[in-house]
Design an enzyme around this catalytic site. Structure first.
Site, PDB file in Angstrom:
ATOM      1  N   CYS A   3       0.868  55.515  -7.060  1.00 54.07           N
ATOM      2  CA  CYS A   3       1.514  56.828  -7.106  1.00 54.07           C
ATOM      3  C   CYS A   3       2.833  56.731  -6.329  1.00 54.07           C
ATOM      4  O   CYS A   3       3.378  55.628  -6.181  1.00 54.07           O
ATOM      5  CB  CYS A   3       0.593  57.927  -6.574  1.00 54.07           C
ATOM      6  SG  CYS A   3       0.074  57.739  -4.851  1.00 54.07           S
ATOM      7  N   ARG A   9      -2.835  60.656  -4.403  1.00 47.24           N
ATOM      8  CA  ARG A   9      -3.529  60.346  -5.661  1.00 47.24           C
ATOM      9  C   ARG A   9      -4.074  58.930  -5.724  1.00 47.24           C
ATOM     10  O   ARG A   9      -5.253  58.734  -6.043  1.00 47.24           O
ATOM     11  CB  ARG A   9      -2.570  60.579  -6.850  1.00 47.24           C
ATOM     12  CG  ARG A   9      -2.235  62.039  -7.069  1.00 47.24           C
ATOM     13  CD  ARG A   9      -1.025  62.218  -7.959  1.00 47.24           C
ATOM     14  NE  ARG A   9       0.196  61.742  -7.312  1.00 47.24           N
ATOM     15  CZ  ARG A   9       1.395  61.732  -7.852  1.00 47.24           C
ATOM     16  NH1 ARG A   9       1.547  62.162  -9.099  1.00 47.24           N
ATOM     17  NH2 ARG A   9       2.443  61.317  -7.178  1.00 47.24           N
ATOM     18  N   ASP A 117       1.209  65.837  -8.975  1.00 52.97           N
ATOM     19  CA  ASP A 117       1.353  65.528  -7.548  1.00 52.97           C
ATOM     20  C   ASP A 117       0.801  66.712  -6.748  1.00 52.97           C
ATOM     21  O   ASP A 117       1.346  67.816  -6.822  1.00 52.97           O
ATOM     22  CB  ASP A 117       2.842  65.310  -7.268  1.00 52.97           C
ATOM     23  CG  ASP A 117       3.105  64.943  -5.819  1.00 52.97           C
ATOM     24  OD1 ASP A 117       2.165  65.031  -5.002  1.00 52.97           O
ATOM     25  OD2 ASP A 117       4.250  64.578  -5.519  1.00 52.97           O
TER      26      ASP A 117
HETATM   27  P1  4NP Z   1       1.132  60.819  -3.710  1.00 46.41           P
HETATM   28  O1  4NP Z   1       1.680  62.235  -3.164  1.00 46.41           O
HETATM   29  O2  4NP Z   1       2.288  60.194  -4.463  1.00 46.41           O
HETATM   30  O3  4NP Z   1       0.009  61.219  -4.608  1.00 46.41           O
HETATM   31  O4  4NP Z   1       0.706  60.019  -2.502  1.00 46.41           O
HETATM   32  C1  4NP Z   1       2.844  62.357  -2.420  1.00 46.41           C
HETATM   33  C2  4NP Z   1       2.833  62.040  -1.086  1.00 46.41           C
HETATM   34  C3  4NP Z   1       3.990  62.194  -0.335  1.00 46.41           C
HETATM   35  C4  4NP Z   1       5.136  62.665  -0.938  1.00 46.41           C
HETATM   36  C5  4NP Z   1       5.144  62.965  -2.284  1.00 46.41           C
HETATM   37  C6  4NP Z   1       3.992  62.821  -3.021  1.00 46.41           C
HETATM   38  N1  4NP Z   1       6.305  62.826  -0.185  1.00 46.41           N
HETATM   39  O5  4NP Z   1       7.306  63.330  -0.725  1.00 46.41           O
HETATM   40  O6  4NP Z   1       6.326  62.499   1.019  1.00 46.41           O
END
Ligand code: 4NP
Length: 145
Positions: A3, A9, A117
């Site tokens: 991700c 995720r 997300d």
């Molecule tokens: P992930 O979710 O990609 O599912 O781990 C996110 C975690 C952090 C951020 C964006 C999405 N961020 O912008 O810090």
């Protein structure tokens, strides 16, 4: 399992697929396309939803996806179309490219749907993500089991 941050995720996807492949000789790992959260534990909301289903994410630490992952893994699942594009931008050849797919294509082939997300949303988002990943991982296990 890949991700953006490797804290919401993909850690869940890793935990779910590991829980379904205990009996198989497979290596499951996760990574993020971005470097923001390297070394961090999964988001507490991912830890909580996994715990609800008896899956422990506590020992996971975020890392960034790297070129070596194309050599180390047979399949690379992106959670959303943006992650997919980021991974594809790194492929060295057709063999690398053939390993990459969107995880929800396992449920609806060639639909190119994204796991939303959940980072900025509420806890319901994490339940929805869990349900999607659980079904996708069932499809994966059907193929490799
Ligand atoms: P992930 O979710 O990609 O599912 O781990 C996110 C975690 C952090 C951020 C964006 C999405 N961020 O912008 O810090």
């Amino acid at each position: 399992m890949v991700c953006l941050g490797n804290i919401c995720r993909s850690p869940l996807a890793e935990g779910i697929l590991k829980s379904k492949t205990n009996h198989l000789d497979v290596v499951v790992d996760s990574a993020g396309t971005a470097a923001y959260h390297i070394g961090e534990q999964p988001d507490i909301r991912s830890i909580a939803i996994a715990k609800k289903y008896g899956i422990d994410l506590i020992d996971q630490r975020a890392r960034q996806f790297c070129i070596n992952d194309f050599d180390d893994f047979d399949k690379i699942y992106a959670m959303d179309t943006s992650n997919y594009t980021s991974i594809i931008s790194l492929v060295r050849n057709e063999s690398d490219k053939d390993k990459v797919d969107l995880i929800l294509n396992e449920i609806n082939p060639k639909s190119f749907q994204s796991v939303p997300d959940p980072y900025y949303g509420g806890d319901n988002g994490f339940q929805d993500v869990y349900d999607m990943l659980d079904e996708a991982c069932d499809r994966i296990v059907e193929q490799i089991g």
